[in-house]
Write a protein that holds these residues in place. Structure first.
Motif, mmCIF file in Angstrom:
data_model
loop_
_atom_site.group_PDB
_atom_site.id
_atom_site.type_symbol
_atom_site.label_atom_id
_atom_site.label_comp_id
_atom_site.label_asym_id
_atom_site.label_seq_id
_atom_site.Cartn_x
_atom_site.Cartn_y
_atom_site.Cartn_z
ATOM 1 N N TYR A 453 -9.780 -0.995 1.967
ATOM 2 C CA TYR A 453 -8.680 -1.459 2.803
ATOM 3 C C TYR A 453 -7.385 -0.694 2.499
ATOM 4 C CZ TYR A 453 -4.955 -4.679 4.309
ATOM 5 O OH TYR A 453 -3.815 -5.224 4.858
ATOM 6 N N LEU A 454 -7.184 -0.332 1.241
ATOM 7 C CA LEU A 454 -5.944 0.333 0.831
ATOM 8 C C LEU A 454 -5.965 1.855 1.022
ATOM 9 C CD1 LEU A 454 -5.014 -1.521 -2.495
ATOM 10 C CD2 LEU A 454 -3.786 -1.622 -0.315
ATOM 11 N N LEU A 455 -7.116 2.426 1.333
ATOM 12 C CA LEU A 455 -7.227 3.882 1.360
ATOM 13 C C LEU A 455 -6.184 4.533 2.264
ATOM 14 C CD1 LEU A 455 -11.079 4.590 1.342
ATOM 15 C CD2 LEU A 455 -9.404 5.025 -0.473
ATOM 16 N N LEU A 456 -6.030 4.046 3.488
ATOM 17 C CA LEU A 456 -5.089 4.651 4.422
ATOM 18 C C LEU A 456 -3.659 4.536 3.906
ATOM 19 C CD1 LEU A 456 -4.485 6.000 7.117
ATOM 20 C CD2 LEU A 456 -4.429 3.718 8.181
ATOM 21 N N GLU A 457 -3.289 3.381 3.374
ATOM 22 C CA GLU A 457 -1.924 3.198 2.885
ATOM 23 C C GLU A 457 -1.670 4.041 1.635
ATOM 24 O OE1 GLU A 457 -1.258 -0.973 2.471
ATOM 25 O OE2 GLU A 457 -1.134 -1.285 4.648
ATOM 26 N N ILE A 458 -2.705 4.216 0.808
ATOM 27 C CA ILE A 458 -2.554 5.108 -0.348
ATOM 28 C C ILE A 458 -2.287 6.531 0.129
ATOM 29 C CG2 ILE A 458 -3.801 6.172 -2.271
ATOM 30 C CD1 ILE A 458 -5.221 3.485 -2.677
ATOM 31 N N MET A 459 -2.980 6.951 1.176
ATOM 32 C CA MET A 459 -2.752 8.302 1.711
ATOM 33 C C MET A 459 -1.353 8.437 2.300
ATOM 34 S SD MET A 459 -6.401 9.523 3.361
ATOM 35 C CE MET A 459 -6.641 8.097 4.414
ATOM 36 N N ILE A 460 -0.847 7.372 2.911
ATOM 37 C CA ILE A 460 0.506 7.426 3.467
ATOM 38 C C ILE A 460 1.541 7.565 2.354
ATOM 39 C CG2 ILE A 460 2.253 6.035 4.649
ATOM 40 C CD1 ILE A 460 0.018 4.954 6.435
ATOM 41 N N VAL A 461 1.370 6.822 1.271
ATOM 42 C CA VAL A 461 2.288 6.937 0.140
ATOM 43 C C VAL A 461 2.202 8.338 -0.459
ATOM 44 C CG1 VAL A 461 2.821 6.094 -2.180
ATOM 45 C CG2 VAL A 461 2.233 4.470 -0.364
ATOM 46 N N ALA A 462 0.986 8.868 -0.578
ATOM 47 C CA ALA A 462 0.821 10.220 -1.125
ATOM 48 C C ALA A 462 1.493 11.256 -0.219
ATOM 49 C CB ALA A 462 -0.664 10.531 -1.280
ATOM 50 N N ALA A 463 1.356 11.089 1.096
ATOM 51 C CA ALA A 463 1.991 12.022 2.028
ATOM 52 C C ALA A 463 3.507 11.955 1.910
ATOM 53 C CB ALA A 463 1.557 11.713 3.454
ATOM 54 N N ALA A 464 4.055 10.742 1.743
ATOM 55 C CA ALA A 464 5.503 10.603 1.584
ATOM 56 C C ALA A 464 5.975 11.266 0.292
ATOM 57 C CB ALA A 464 5.886 9.124 1.592
ATOM 58 N N LEU A 465 5.176 11.150 -0.776
ATOM 59 C CA LEU A 465 5.535 11.797 -2.032
ATOM 60 C C LEU A 465 5.539 13.317 -1.886
ATOM 61 C CD1 LEU A 465 3.581 9.749 -4.736
ATOM 62 C CD2 LEU A 465 6.030 10.212 -4.743
ATOM 63 N N TYR A 466 4.595 13.827 -1.143
ATOM 64 C CA TYR A 466 4.459 15.283 -1.020
ATOM 65 C C TYR A 466 5.509 15.878 -0.089
ATOM 66 C CZ TYR A 466 2.363 19.819 0.019
ATOM 67 O OH TYR A 466 2.154 21.153 0.191
ATOM 68 N N THR A 467 5.720 15.234 1.068
ATOM 69 C CA THR A 467 6.612 15.825 2.075
ATOM 70 C C THR A 467 8.057 15.395 1.930
ATOM 71 O OG1 THR A 467 6.230 14.012 3.651
ATOM 72 C CG2 THR A 467 4.692 15.866 3.695
ATOM 73 N N MET A 468 8.284 14.215 1.312
ATOM 74 C CA MET A 468 9.632 13.645 1.224
ATOM 75 C C MET A 468 10.256 13.499 2.615
ATOM 76 S SD MET A 468 10.173 12.868 -1.861
ATOM 77 C CE MET A 468 11.941 12.546 -1.818
ATOM 78 N N GLY A 469 9.395 13.320 3.600
ATOM 79 C CA GLY A 469 9.891 13.150 4.958
ATOM 80 C C GLY A 469 9.510 11.790 5.500
ATOM 81 N N ARG A 470 10.016 11.466 6.661
ATOM 82 C CA ARG A 470 9.781 10.167 7.269
ATOM 83 C C ARG A 470 8.499 10.195 8.083
ATOM 84 N NH1 ARG A 470 12.423 7.456 12.281
ATOM 85 N NH2 ARG A 470 11.791 5.293 11.990
ATOM 86 N N ILE A 471 7.622 9.175 7.882
ATOM 87 C CA ILE A 471 6.395 9.026 8.653
ATOM 88 C C ILE A 471 6.612 7.865 9.615
ATOM 89 C CG2 ILE A 471 3.922 8.562 8.548
ATOM 90 C CD1 ILE A 471 3.976 9.616 5.677
ATOM 91 N N SER A 472 6.535 8.145 10.892
ATOM 92 C CA SER A 472 6.843 7.105 11.879
ATOM 93 C C SER A 472 5.573 6.406 12.355
ATOM 94 C CB SER A 472 7.563 7.724 13.083
ATOM 95 O OG SER A 472 6.740 8.670 13.730
ATOM 96 N N PHE A 473 5.735 5.154 12.717
ATOM 97 C CA PHE A 473 4.627 4.373 13.283
ATOM 98 C C PHE A 473 5.223 3.451 14.324
ATOM 99 C CE2 PHE A 473 1.677 0.850 13.598
ATOM 100 C CZ PHE A 473 0.457 1.501 13.666
ATOM 101 N N SER A 474 4.763 3.585 15.571
ATOM 102 C CA SER A 474 5.372 2.820 16.655
ATOM 103 C C SER A 474 4.296 2.231 17.547
ATOM 104 C CB SER A 474 6.289 3.737 17.482
ATOM 105 O OG SER A 474 5.524 4.763 18.105
ATOM 106 N N GLU A 475 4.757 1.681 18.656
ATOM 107 C CA GLU A 475 3.857 1.036 19.608
ATOM 108 C C GLU A 475 2.781 1.989 20.102
ATOM 109 O OE1 GLU A 475 4.143 -0.499 24.195
ATOM 110 O OE2 GLU A 475 5.862 -0.887 22.886
ATOM 111 N N ARG A 476 3.124 3.250 20.243
ATOM 112 C CA ARG A 476 2.162 4.213 20.771
ATOM 113 C C ARG A 476 0.934 4.329 19.875
ATOM 114 N NH1 ARG A 476 3.600 10.369 22.764
ATOM 115 N NH2 ARG A 476 1.542 10.833 23.666
ATOM 116 N N GLN A 477 1.127 4.263 18.546
ATOM 117 C CA GLN A 477 -0.013 4.294 17.633
ATOM 118 C C GLN A 477 -0.665 2.918 17.505
ATOM 119 O OE1 GLN A 477 3.138 5.669 16.385
ATOM 120 N NE2 GLN A 477 2.445 7.590 17.325
ATOM 121 N N ALA A 478 0.133 1.864 17.653
ATOM 122 C CA ALA A 478 -0.395 0.518 17.457
ATOM 123 C C ALA A 478 -1.384 0.119 18.552
ATOM 124 C CB ALA A 478 0.747 -0.497 17.398
#
Length: 552
Positions: A453-478
């Motif tokens: 269950y946590l795999l995707l969120e772990i990858m999101i945290v890892a991506a934020a650590l690597y890029t130091m950029g903003r990852i957006s999530f909106s209605e279009r993805q939801a």
């Protein structure tokens, strides 16, 4: 508010369904007549009359009228053969149970089909129609046997077990023979009682002559070119090794794993692989939780402005651990409630309806996002969540203070977002409690669920650590996430109600998810075609409202 009220109502109904005393008298209960041919003096055979039937009477609030006969009496065995012949069936193995329009032979078939007969009778007011395949005595994953007629001594894959009434060592050997038949469904097990049946005694003498043995003691076990007299640890070890050797040498069976070794979770027997597959599949889909993903990406996006990897690691790690911990406690509570509630048909229908209803609401959100009932974070909480995220992102506290602030924030988020995908843990918890009995296995599967269950969120945290950029999530993805997740939730609920054994094989698990994915693809394709004609594209925010970071 509606979602939380529904969850409370659901839990109340669960507690009300926990078996308790019943004021209904036996005269008022539905009456189910059965005819039973078994060895009344045999503890193994008598588990039907003394174990299964009383348990079903308590579980379903019915009364059985049992007409019992001793199948080891020649006259009664002949009667059983005659009753089976009337249905076009041949006598194979005791015990034999006739109920309604069907006859079941062997403990496996009776244990599997008698509860289904009761459910069908209570649901439709009549017994199931006759089906020849329902008289099957072997495990459904057993390989087909070309010759279902009489066998000969030494035939490949055939185990002959000779025993006698009153033999204490036979009583000890019977559970071992049952386990071999259950764990190695590709062999054929034949049981022969030799003290009371002349026919079985003749088969015994024929088998002894073929193997060149002069001992007439029981129990005796014969498998292919080997035989064993008596029962001991050595006999168990050698007989099972012989069966395993047959499996390895059978074409198409070579390389078939007896067990799978999983890191952290240990050894999983091959028979439990469908449960592991179902757990991993549901958890993976559940990990695409629009509510949780929106909060996490919002929080990490605000922290990214601080350019602090330490803060991202601390906040992201604590957030994931706390939300997963609270989610795990919720699921552990469901497991405990379901374990107490038993296997009532009404509970199965209720769980299926919960899953189908929540799935329909999620599918609706693909077409009409947040219109009407919607399993999303209520708008009144979004400003508070955004403010709380900003406070955590910009707090000047030390590491321990930051961890404490994040933990409190994550705990509140976990409770608020719980209704978003609660259907998945409900259907999974119910499935596991009806499949697994060992408490340790419960915990192992729960740990596997949370990890996947946590795999995707772990990858999101890892991506934020690597890029130091903003990852957006909106209605279009939801929207597409809700469509696919809702379709899978509906498929799980429907199959659980109409055929709960579907998930007992890997092919069945695959079919459940394939039906859902194909259904979601067809719905999305049809909707997009219709929307193109109307001049608007589904999956994008409505032009009447401005998209923003709080859309989901």
């Amino acid at each position: 508010m509606v979602a939380r009220t529904a969850m409370v109502t659901f839990l109340v109904l669960l507690f009300l369904m926990i078996p308790g005393s019943s004021a209904e008298s036996a005269e008022d209960l539905p009456l189910i007549p059965v005819v039973y041919y078994g060895d009344i003096s045999c503890a193994h055979c008598d588990t039907v009359v003394d174990g299964l039937i009383p348990a079903l009477e308590e579980q379903y609030d019915v009364a059985f009228e049992v007409e019992a006969y001793d199948v080891l009496q020649p006259a009664q065995e002949s009667a059983a053969r005659a009753r089976l012949a009337e249905l076009g069936l041949s006598y194979r193995v005791p015990p034999v149970l006739l109920v309604g329009n069907n006859a079941y032979q062997g403990n496996y078939a009776i244990d599997k089909h008698l509860p289904e007969e009761v459910q069908h009778y209570l649901w439709f007011g009549e017994f199931r129609p006759f089906e020849r395949t329902l008289s099957e005595t072997r495990h459904p994953s057993a390989r087909p046997i070309a010759d279902e007629g009489p066998t000969s001594p030494g035939d490949p894959g055939v185990l002959r077990y000779f025993w006698g009434v009153g033999c204490p060592y036979c009583e000890l050997a019977a559970p071992f023979i049952d386990r071999l038949e259950r764990d190695y469904p590709d062999i054929r097990v034949e049981r022969y009682e030799v003290f009371r049946s002349r026919e079985h005694h003749d088969t015994f003498r024929e088998t002894l002559a073929w193997y060149g043995s002069s001992s007439t003691a029981v129990p005796q076990i014969f498998f292919e070119d080997q035989g064993w007299v008596g029962f001991s640890d050595r006999v168990m070890r050698e007989a099972e090794e012989a069966v395993q050797g047959h499996r390895r040498s059978t074409p198409g069976r070579a390389g078939t794993p007896e067990a799978v070794e999983l890191p952290v979770f240990g050894t999983i027997q091959a028979g439990s692989i469908p449960v592991v597959a179902m757990t991993a599949a549901i958890a993976f889909v559940d990990g695409f939780n629009p509510c949780s993903l929106w909060v996490l990406t919002l929080l990490l996006g605000l922290i990214a402005h601080t350019r602090s990897r330490r803060r991202i690691m601390v906040v992201g790690g604590v957030f994931l651990l706390v939300t997963a911990g609270i989610y795990g406690l919720f699921m552990l509570g469901l497991l405990s409630v379901f374990a107490l509630a038993g296997n009532a048909l009404s509970l199965r229908i209720l769980v299926g309806l919960i899953a189908v209803t929540m799935g329909l609401i999620n599918v609706k959100d693909y077409f009409l996002f947040k219109r009407g009932i919607s399993l999303t974070i209520p708008d009144r909480f979004k400003r508070r969540i955004t403010s709380g995220s900003r406070l955590v992102a910009t707090a000047t506290a030390g590491t321990m203070g930051l961890m404490a602030m994040t933990a409190l924030f994550a705990a509140g988020i976990a409770i608020v977002e719980l209704p978003c995908t609660a259907g998945f843990p409900v259907i999974w918890s119910r499935y596991v409690t009806t499949t697994i009995t060992a408490r340790g296995t419960f915990y192992a599967l729960l740990g596997l669920y949370l990890l996947v269950y946590l795999l995707l969120e772990i990858m999101i945290v890892a991506a934020a650590l690597y890029t130091m950029g903003r990852i957006s999530f909106s209605e279009r993805q939801a929207r597409p996430i809700k469509l696919v997740g809702g379709a899978i939730m509906m498929s799980l609920g429907v199959f659980y109600v109409i055929d709960p054994d579907m998930a007992s094989t890997l092919a069945g698990v695959g079919q459940i998810f394939l039906v859902a994915i194909l259904g979601a693809a067809v719905a999305a394709g049809a909707a997009r075609g219709a929307e193109r004609l109307a001049g608007r594209t589904i999956g994008r925010p409505s032009p009447r409202r401005q998209p923003g970071p709080a859309d989901p």
